[in-house]
Design an enzyme around this catalytic site. Structure first.
Site, PDB file in Angstrom:
ATOM      1  N   GLU A  49       0.818  -1.220   0.000  1.00  0.00           N
ATOM      2  CA  GLU A  49       0.000   0.000   0.000  1.00  0.00           C
ATOM      3  C   GLU A  49       0.851   1.269   0.000  1.00  0.00           C
ATOM      4  OE1 GLU A  49      -0.508  -2.577   2.002  1.00  0.00           O
ATOM      5  OE2 GLU A  49      -2.611  -3.206   1.860  1.00  0.00           O
ATOM      6  N   PHE A 111     -11.735  -6.192  14.332  1.00  0.00           N
ATOM      7  CA  PHE A 111     -10.709  -6.788  13.488  1.00  0.00           C
ATOM      8  C   PHE A 111     -10.310  -5.808  12.381  1.00  0.00           C
ATOM      9  CE2 PHE A 111      -9.557  -9.392   9.715  1.00  0.00           C
ATOM     10  CZ  PHE A 111      -8.330  -9.831  10.198  1.00  0.00           C
ATOM     11  N   GLN A 112      -9.020  -5.584  12.253  1.00  0.00           N
ATOM     12  CA  GLN A 112      -8.457  -4.666  11.256  1.00  0.00           C
ATOM     13  C   GLN A 112      -9.013  -3.254  11.386  1.00  0.00           C
ATOM     14  OE1 GLN A 112      -8.474  -6.643   7.363  1.00  0.00           O
ATOM     15  NE2 GLN A 112      -6.475  -7.472   7.946  1.00  0.00           N
ATOM     16  N   LYS A 161     -17.348   0.176   5.927  1.00  0.00           N
ATOM     17  CA  LYS A 161     -17.920  -0.836   5.037  1.00  0.00           C
ATOM     18  C   LYS A 161     -19.434  -0.699   4.889  1.00  0.00           C
ATOM     19  CE  LYS A 161     -17.954  -5.791   4.351  1.00  0.00           C
ATOM     20  NZ  LYS A 161     -17.030  -6.435   3.440  1.00  0.00           N
ATOM     21  N   MET A 478      24.780   7.868   1.859  1.00  0.00           N
ATOM     22  CA  MET A 478      24.684   9.202   2.440  1.00  0.00           C
ATOM     23  C   MET A 478      24.965   9.179   3.944  1.00  0.00           C
ATOM     24  SD  MET A 478      24.419  12.271   1.879  1.00  0.00           S
ATOM     25  CE  MET A 478      23.527  12.977   0.499  1.00  0.00           C
TER      26      MET A 478
HETATM   27  C1  TPP Z   1      12.784   5.417   4.884  1.00  0.00           C
HETATM   28  C2  TPP Z   1      14.094   6.017   5.219  1.00  0.00           C
HETATM   29  N1  TPP Z   1      14.880   5.449   6.163  1.00  0.00           N
HETATM   30  C3  TPP Z   1      16.079   5.999   6.460  1.00  0.00           C
HETATM   31  C4  TPP Z   1      16.509   7.121   5.830  1.00  0.00           C
HETATM   32  C5  TPP Z   1      17.850   7.731   6.198  1.00  0.00           C
HETATM   33  N2  TPP Z   1      18.767   7.706   5.027  1.00  0.00           N
HETATM   34  C6  TPP Z   1      18.943   8.787   4.250  1.00  0.00           C
HETATM   35  S1  TPP Z   1      19.968   8.477   2.980  1.00  0.00           S
HETATM   36  C7  TPP Z   1      20.210   6.895   3.473  1.00  0.00           C
HETATM   37  C8  TPP Z   1      21.090   5.974   2.690  1.00  0.00           C
HETATM   38  C9  TPP Z   1      20.541   5.643   1.374  1.00  0.00           C
HETATM   39  O1  TPP Z   1      21.318   4.618   0.817  1.00  0.00           O
HETATM   40  P1  TPP Z   1      21.177   4.206  -0.687  1.00  0.00           P
HETATM   41  O2  TPP Z   1      19.779   4.089  -1.089  1.00  0.00           O
HETATM   42  O3  TPP Z   1      22.022   3.008  -0.942  1.00  0.00           O
HETATM   43  O4  TPP Z   1      21.739   5.470  -1.488  1.00  0.00           O
HETATM   44  P2  TPP Z   1      23.208   6.131  -1.512  1.00  0.00           P
HETATM   45  O5  TPP Z   1      23.230   7.171  -0.461  1.00  0.00           O
HETATM   46  O6  TPP Z   1      24.196   5.047  -1.280  1.00  0.00           O
HETATM   47  O7  TPP Z   1      23.270   6.713  -2.873  1.00  0.00           O
HETATM   48  C10 TPP Z   1      19.494   6.626   4.640  1.00  0.00           C
HETATM   49  C11 TPP Z   1      19.513   5.349   5.353  1.00  0.00           C
HETATM   50  C12 TPP Z   1      15.647   7.691   4.872  1.00  0.00           C
HETATM   51  N3  TPP Z   1      15.949   8.831   4.228  1.00  0.00           N
HETATM   52  N4  TPP Z   1      14.470   7.120   4.568  1.00  0.00           N
END
Ligand code: TPP
Lengths: 565, 165
Positions: A49, A111-112, A161, A478
Site C-alpha cells: 500500500e 478486526f483490522q 464498510k 549518504m
Molecule cells: C525510509 C528512510 N529510512 C532511512 C533514511 C535515512 N537515510 C537517508 S539516505 C540513506 C542511505 C541511502 O542509501 P542508498 O539508497 O544506498 O543510497 P546512496 O546514499 O548510497 O546513494 C538513509 C539510510 C531515509 N531517508 N528514509
C-alpha cells in the site's frame, strides 16, 4: 434510482476525470473492488500500500492531476502512512480512500480497525470519516477540490464498510462551498508594485525557486520574469526542473549540496526573490546567516510559509503564475528604468559568472572505477529532454540533482521534504502509467531500491517499461558519508554486507537485468537498457566511498561550504 | 506575552483534536481553551489563551486559518474586549474561618453555591486577575479543590463576529 456508497464512489471518481487508481484490496474495500470490475477506471495493483500511494504521488507529480490510491482498513491503511507523509511534505495533490470497519464497530478494536483519521491528521491537508452515505458525494467533491487547490496536498477519505453498502439517490454537487477554505490566488497589486520597485533598485538580485513553481506550472512565467530582470536563478531540489539548467541564468541548486556559485550568489545578494519556496533548513543552513545582505521578497500561496523560518521584507500571498504575470506586466510599464537596472546589474552577473568558473560542479574522473556522477551524466546524455527521472533518497539523489541537467518541468520527481527512501520506484511506476511512451527512469541506490523492490512485479505485470539505474556502492552511502566526515569513519550499520545480485533479481521478476562493473561498460549498459522493452534494472558498481560535494555541514552557514573531502 | 484568540470552527467531531493537535504538533502553548456552540448551532466558538512572541502568534493565527474547519480567527491582542472567566472553589470552612470566607466572598461579589459543615463551594466570575486575587485570599483558609473555565472574550462595541460575514 438509488446507488450504493461503493458505486457512488466510483461514479464520483469518473466524474473527477480519474482514469487510473493504485491500490490493494482487503475485507473492508471488497465491495469497491467488486464494483471496480464494472468500472472503466484502470486499477493498478501494487505489491504494497505504501507503493500505491507513492505511485499515485508519482502520477500526480508527472501530470499535475490528482492522484488516487485505495487501501483496506487496519494494516492496509497504516501502510499508506509513509506515502501520505511524503506527499504532504511535497504538497502533492492526492485523494486516498481507506476502507474502515462498519460504523457500529468503530472504536471497539474490531478486526483490522485502526484510527486512520487520527493517525493521518497531521500529515493530510484534510481528512474525512464518512458516517452517512448521503454525505459521500459531497465529501468526495470537497476532497478533490481541497487536494488540488491552494497549496495542494493529500486528503484522506475513510469509508466504513456499511456506508459502502448503504444506498442513496446519487447527485454529484456542482459547486464546492467550504466556508473555512478560500485560498488567495490573486496577488495583491500594491505588494506587486512594491516588489517591482525593489527589483528596479536592486543591484545583486537572485531568484530562488521552490517546488511551488512546478505545482502551479509557472515555468514559462518564471523564465520570462528572470530574463526580463536578468537575475540569476537558483532552485531547491523541488524547484529543479522548473528552470532549464542549461539556461545562462541558471545557478543550479542551492543549500547543503548546492553549487558553490549558487550559495555564493545568495550569500552576497542584495535582493532575494523567493518563488514558491519555504526556506527549509537544508536550503538555508544556519538561518541567521542566510542571505545576510538581502532584502527578501517571498511569493507563496500558503501564508504559513511566509516568515516561518526567516524574516521577510515583502510578502506576496497568491498563485505564482498570477503574481509573476503581474510582475512582468508592471515591469513592462517601466521599460526605461528596467533597462537601466539590467545594465547596472551586469557587474553582478559577471561576479556570479566568476564564481561559476572558479568552482564549477565537478568530480574527479577515473579510468578504473565507475564514478556515480559519470553514470548520471551518461544517462542525461542518452535520454530525451522529456524523460521523467525519479530518485530515491541518498547520495544518488543529490548527484542526480547536481549532474542531471533538467530542462523541462515535471521531469524530476523526488521526495524532497520527507526524504523517503523507497519513493523512486513506485513513483516511476505512477509516472509511467500516465505516460506510457515517455522514458521513465528511477535513479536509485542499492539501499533505497530494497525498500520497495517488490514493485518490480507490478512493472512487469502492467508492462510499464520503467528503467532502474542502481548506483550500487554496497553502502547506505549518504549516512556513510556523514559517518566518515563527522564520526571518524566509524561505519556503524551502513555497510550493506550482503551483496545482492540485482541482475538475477530482475530476472526472477521477469524483467531484464544488466550490469556495468567498469567505466567502459557504462554507456553500453545504458544504451542497451534504454532500448530493451519492458522494465530493466541497470546495475552500476560504483566507487564505494565517493562523497557528495560541495557540502554545507548541518548548522553552518551557506558561506561555510566545504568544497572537497 | 499572553494572547487571547477566538476561533470560529465548524461544529463537527474531530475539530477540537485538529486545533489541539496543531498546537501540540508545532510546539505552541495552550494556557486555556474553552469551546461551545454559538448562536448558529453549526458553528462553535473556541477561546484560546496562548503565549509567545509576535512571530509565534502570527504563525499560530496563520496555521489556524489554514485548517479547513476553521472559519475565522480573531486575535484580540491590542483590541478592546471584555474578558470573563468563571471559577468554583471548594474552601475548607472551619468554625473560626467561616466568617472570614463569607466576608471575602462578599467583597468579590462571589456566591456560595454549596455548603457543608466543613466546606463552602464558592462561585465567582470576572476577569482572570480577579479570580487570581480571590484564590490568593482564600488560600490561607485551605482550598480543597479549584476549577476554572478559562476565559471567554467578546470585543467591545456594536461590531459582532459571526461565521458568515
Ligand atoms: C525510509 C528512510 N529510512 C532511512 C533514511 C535515512 N537515510 C537517508 S539516505 C540513506 C542511505 C541511502 O542509501 P542508498 O539508497 O544506498 O543510497 P546512496 O546514499 O548510497 O546513494 C538513509 C539510510 C531515509 N531517508 N528514509
Amino acid at each position: 434510482m438509488k446507488k450504493t456508497g461503493s458505486k457512488i464512489l466510483l461514479e464520483c471518481l469518473k466524474l473527477e476525470g480519474v482514469d487510473t487508481i493504485f491500490g490493494y484490496p482487503g475485507g473492508t474495500v471488497i465491495n469497491i473492488y467488486d464494483d471496480l470490475m464494472d468500472s472503466p477506471i484502470r486499477h493498478i495493483l501494487t505489491r504494497h500500500e505504501q507503493a500505491a500511494v507513492h505511485a499515485a504521488d508519482g502520477y500526480a507529480r508527472a501530470t499535475g492531476k490528482v492522484g488516487v490510491a485505495i487501501a483496506t482498513s487496519g494494516p492496509g491503511a497504516t501502510n499508506t502512512v509513509t506515502g501520505i507523509a511524503t506527499a504532504y511534505m511535497d504538497s502533492t495533490p492526492l485523494v486516498i480512500i481507506t476502507g474502515q470497519v462498519p460504523t457500529p464497530l468503530i472504536g471497539n478494536d474490531a478486526f483490522q480497525e485502526a484510527d486512520i483519521i487520527g493517525i493521518t491528521r497531521p500529515i493530510t491537508k484534510h481528512n474525512y470519516l464518512v458516517k452517512d452515505v448521503r454525505d459521500l458525494a459531497r465529501i468526495i467533491k470537497q476532497a478533490f477540490y481541497i487536494a488540488r487547490t491552494g497549496r495542494p496536498g493529500p486528503v484522506l477519505i475513510d469509508l466504513p464498510k456499511d456506508v459502502q453498502i448503504d444506498t442513496t439517490t446519487f447527485a454529484y454537487p456542482e459547486k464546492v462551498e467550504i466556508r473555512g477554505y478560500k485560498p488567495t490566488y490573486s496577488g495583491n497589486l500594491r505588494q506587486v508594485e512594491k516588489a517591482v520597485r525593489m527589483i528596479l533598485d536592486a543591484r545583486k538580485p537572485v531568484i530562488y525557486v521552490g517546488g511551488g513553481a512546478s505545482l502551479t506550472d509557472a515555468s514559462d512565467e518564471l523564465k520570462e520574469f528572470a530574463e526580463k530582470i536578468q537575475a540569476p536563478v537558483t532552485t531547491t531540489l523541488m524547484g529543479m526542473a522548473s528552470f532549464p539548467r542549461k539556461h545562462p541564468l541558471s545557478l543550479g541548486m542551492l543549500g547543503m549540496h548546492g553549487t558553490f556559485y549558487a550559495n555564493m550568489a545568495v550569500t552576497n545578494s542584495d535582493l532575494l526573490i523567493a518563488v514558491g519556496a519555504r526556506f527549509d533548513d537544508r536550503v538555508t543552513g544556519k538561518a541567521a546567516t542566510f542571505a545576510p545582505h538581502a532584502k527578501i521578497i517571498h511569493i507563496d500561496i500558503d501564508p504559513t510559509s511566509i516568515k516561518k523560518n526567516v524574516r521577510v521584507d515583502l510578502p506576496i500571498v497568491g498563485d505564482l503564475k498570477d503574481v509573476l504575470k503581474k510582475m512582468i506586466q508592471k515591469l513592462g510599464n517601466s521599460e526605461e528604468k528596467l533597462s537601466e537596472t539590467v545594465q547596472e546589474t551586469s557587474f553582478w552577473r559577471e561576479e556570479v559568472a566568476g564564481w561559476k568558473s572558479q568552482h564549477p560542479m565537478s568530480y574527479k574522473s577515473s579510468e578504473s572505477e565507475i564514478k556515480p556522477q559519470f553514470v548520471i551524466e551518461k544517462i542525461r546524455e542518452l535520454t530525451a529532454d522529456d524523460a521523467i527521472i525519479t530518485t530515491e533518497v541518498g547520495q544518488h539523489q543529490m548527484w542526480t540533482a547536481q549532474f542531471f541537467d533538467f530542462m523541462r518541468p515535471r521531469t524530476f520527481l523526488t521526495s524532497g521534504g520527507l526524504g523517503t527512501m523507497g519513493f523512486g520506484l513506485p513513483g516511476a511506476l505512477g509516472a509511467q502509467s500516465a505516460f506510457p511512451d515517455r522514458q521513465v527512469i528511477d535513479i536509485s541506490g542499492d539501499g533505497s531500491f530494497q525498500m520497495n523492490s517488490q514493485e518490480l512485479a507490478t512493472l512487469v505485470q502492467y508492462r510499464l517499461p520503467v528503467k532502474i539505474a542502481i548506483l550500487n556502492n554496497n553502502f547506505l552511502g549518504m549516512v556513510r558519508q556523514w559517518q566518515q566526515l563527522f564520526f571518524n569513519r566509524r561505519y556503524s550499520q551502513t555497510c550493506m554486507e550482503l551483496p545482492i545480485d540485482f541482475v538475477k533479481l530482475a530476472e526472477a521478476y521477469g524483467a531484464t537485468g544488466l550490469r556495468a562493473s567498469t567505466p567502459g561498460e557504462v554507456e553500453d549498459v545504458i544504451r542497451k537498457g534504454l532500448e530493451t522493452p519492458g522494465p530493466v534494472i541497470m546495475e552500476f558498481k560504483v566507487s564505494r566511498e565517493e562523497n557528495v560535494m560541495p557540502m554545507v555541514p548541518a548548522g553552518a552557514g551557506l558561506n561555510e561550504m566545504v568544497l572537497a573531502s | 506575552m499572553k494572547h487571547t484568540i477566538s476561533v470560529l470552527v465548524e461544529n463537527e467531531f474531530g475539530v477540537l483534536t485538529r486545533v489541539a493537535g496543531l498546537f501540540s504538533g508545532r510546539g505552541f502553548n495552550i494556557e486555556s481553551l474553552s469551546v461551545a456552540p454559538t448562536i448558529d448551532p453549526s458553528i462553535s466558538r473556541m477561546t484560546i489563551v496562548t503565549s509567545g512572541d509576535d512571530q509565534i502568534l502570527e504563525q499560530i493565527t496563520k496555521q489556524l486559518n489554514k485548517l479547513i474547519d476553521v472559519i475565522k480567527v480573531i486575535d484580540f491582542t491590542g483590541q478592546d474586549y471584555v474578558e470573563r472567566e468563571m471559577a468554583m472553589i471548594k474552601v475548607t470552612a472551619e468554625e473560626k474561618t467561616r466568617a472570614e470566607v463569607l466576608r471575602i466572598v462578599d467583597i468579590f461579589r462571589a456566591k456560595v453555591v454549596d455548603v457543608t459543615p466543613r466546606s463552602f463551594t464558592v462561585e465567582v466570575t470576572g476577569a482572570p486577575n480577579k479570580i487570581n486575587a480571590l484564590v490568593e485570599l482564600l488560600s490561607p483558609m485551605g482550598i480543597k479543590e479549584l476549577v476554572r473555565s478559562g476565559p471567554v472574550v467578546l470585543g467591545r462595541g456594536p461590531k459582532a463576529w459571526r461565521g458568515t460575514d
